[in-house]
Design a protein around this motif. Structure first.
Motif, mmCIF file in Angstrom:
data_model
loop_
_atom_site.group_PDB
_atom_site.id
_atom_site.type_symbol
_atom_site.label_atom_id
_atom_site.label_comp_id
_atom_site.label_asym_id
_atom_site.label_seq_id
_atom_site.Cartn_x
_atom_site.Cartn_y
_atom_site.Cartn_z
ATOM 1 N N LYS A 123 0.807 -1.248 0.002
ATOM 2 C CA LYS A 123 -0.057 -0.174 -0.012
ATOM 3 C C LYS A 123 0.841 1.180 -0.123
ATOM 4 O O LYS A 123 0.462 2.361 -0.748
ATOM 5 N N PHE A 154 -3.775 5.256 6.034
ATOM 6 C CA PHE A 154 -4.928 4.236 6.206
ATOM 7 C C PHE A 154 -6.471 4.866 5.507
ATOM 8 O O PHE A 154 -7.355 4.826 6.158
ATOM 9 N N GLY A 155 -6.309 5.608 4.084
ATOM 10 C CA GLY A 155 -7.608 6.028 3.654
ATOM 11 C C GLY A 155 -8.178 7.423 4.061
ATOM 12 O O GLY A 155 -8.952 7.738 3.570
ATOM 13 N N THR A 177 -6.448 8.324 -0.362
ATOM 14 C CA THR A 177 -5.387 7.561 -0.696
ATOM 15 C C THR A 177 -4.817 6.589 0.514
ATOM 16 O O THR A 177 -5.108 7.444 1.628
ATOM 17 N N TRP A 178 -4.102 5.791 -0.002
ATOM 18 C CA TRP A 178 -3.581 4.839 1.398
ATOM 19 C C TRP A 178 -2.839 5.769 2.348
ATOM 20 O O TRP A 178 -2.990 5.685 3.626
ATOM 21 N N ILE A 223 -8.257 -3.138 6.886
ATOM 22 C CA ILE A 223 -7.696 -2.911 5.291
ATOM 23 C C ILE A 223 -8.712 -3.841 4.421
ATOM 24 O O ILE A 223 -8.866 -3.003 3.499
ATOM 25 N N GLU A 272 -10.530 -1.408 1.599
ATOM 26 C CA GLU A 272 -10.277 -1.815 0.133
ATOM 27 C C GLU A 272 -11.622 -1.494 -0.369
ATOM 28 O O GLU A 272 -11.771 -1.223 -1.645
ATOM 29 N N ILE A 307 -12.308 2.918 -0.086
ATOM 30 C CA ILE A 307 -11.488 3.937 -0.239
ATOM 31 C C ILE A 307 -11.566 4.861 -1.496
ATOM 32 O O ILE A 307 -11.442 6.054 -1.478
#
Length: 377
Positions: A92, A224-225, A229-230, A289, A293, A296
């Motif tokens: 990621k 983490f979003g 974006t990650w 996660i 996924e 996001i």
């Protein structure tokens, strides 16, 4: 037990370093309820922690399932799920060949990043930015600008100079080959949601390269979003040497960590921790996660919905981080929102909204209506 009795017990047995007035007893999604069963839309989310909302069934199930198999084993042994989680995080992050070190909090992640920068570069100086926040433990506090946090505990262990956020010439003026690392938040959260100026992340990367210094990107709040974006640095083309993370990584289960680029890692004995990357934390992070996924791709749209609904007050917005400058008005606005079923946060004279990433359009619109009422009152 009624709220007043509980407050008295807290005042008697807990250190009184937190200010609070609501007893939250349960939560689901983007909503929470207090001990009197009052319902709130939660636009604080544990300060950007409850990324998948409160008690997401996939996260809760993963924790329960793991708790029936193995709760703790320590890093003296291989830990179930830890290697797979590290692989997912490296992927990621986009740091090809990167390696992960797990911790239990954001401050611990910053401590790890600073130690790694010191031991691998052999240098002792650091540069951070004014209004930045990197934690309250001694090493992390060395890099945190706010004097109210720093001054009571000086002298601090690391030599750090502070530069105005976004000031490239100011950075160049204090940078030389004695600097181990520059640490930067892609969005300053504690300061009230201040995104880095366009191109500044790339400029910091270039200055670090020219002076053989590492670039540490603090993604504890933005990772983490949170910004769509990650990791928030992915809104730029800059590639950090070290990324710190925590908060949203495990939906509220205590966890943090760093990712370091290829060729940059701790050697045996240089760092460690008893609880780091334990089975329960890894299970919670995997489930988190999995959920992220799925959602996001919709985070920026939700953030824009907040921004547009509050447009009259010039909000700053990056994904589901929204900030509005209010100064002394922030406290009464926060109070009004609480009284009308919306939890918000005041920081440095700014209204900060960091709701669960699963918040619905209906909940956004309801929160926006109450916040607008508060701002107009």
């Amino acid at each position: 037990m009624v709220q007043n009795e509980y407050r008295d017990m807290c005042d008697t047995y807990l250190m009184r370093n937190f200010s609070r007035d609501i007893l939250i007893t349960r939560g689901k999604g983007a909503r929470v309820w207090d001990d009197e069963d009052n319902e709130y839309i939660d636009c604080v989310a544990g300060i950007a922690v409850c990324s998948t909302g409160h008690c997401h069934p996939k996260v809760a199930e993963a924790i329960c399932r793991q708790a029936q198999e193995l709760i703790h084993i320590s890093n003296l042994f291989y830990i179930p799920g830890q290697a797979q989680l590290a692989k997912r995080i490296v992927e990621k992050s986009g740091l090809k060949g990167g390696r992960v070190f797990f911790s239990n909090s954001g401050s611990e992640a910053v401590e790890a990043a600073v130690k790694l920068a010191r031991v691998r570069t052999g240098k002792k100086r650091f540069i951070a930015f004014r209004s930045g926040f990197h934690g309250r433990t001694y090493g992390a506090l060395s890099l945190t600008h706010k004097e109210d946090y720093r001054l009571p505990f000086t002298p601090l262990p690391y030599e750090c100079e502070f530069v105005k956020y976004g000031d490239l010439e100011g950075l160049k003026a204090v940078m030389d080959e004695t600097v181990a690392a520059v640490i930067i938040e892609p969005v300053q959260g504690e300061a009230g949601v201040i995104p880095a100026p366009e191109g500044f992340m790339e400029d910091v990367r270039k200055v670090c390269n020219e002076n053989d210094a590492l670039m540490i990107v603090d993604e504890v709040q933005t990772g983490f979003g949170r910004t769509g974006t990650w990791f928030a640095f992915q809104h730029s083309t800059a590639k950090p040497d070290i990324i710190t993370m925590a908060k949203g990584i495990a939906s509220g289960f205590p966890m943090g960590g760093i990712v370091a680029r290829e060729g940059l890692e701790f050697l045996p004995g240089e760092h460690g921790g008893t609880f780091n990357g334990g089975p329960l934390a890894c299970a919670a992070a995997h489930a988190t996660i999995d959920v992220l996924e799925e959602i996001i791709g919709d985070i920026e749209r939700k953030g824009a919905r907040f921004r547009d609904g509050l447009a009259a007050y010039n909000p700053r917005q990056r994904g589901l981080m929204i900030g509005i400058t209010l100064g002394d008005r922030c406290a009464p606005v926060k109070q009004y929102c609480e009284e009308h079923g919306v939890l918000v946060n005041c920081t440095s004279g700014n209204l900060r909204l960091v709701p669960p990433l699963v918040i619905t359009d209906e909940e956004i619109d309801q929160a926006v209506r109450v916040i607008n009422e508060a701002l107009n009152s």
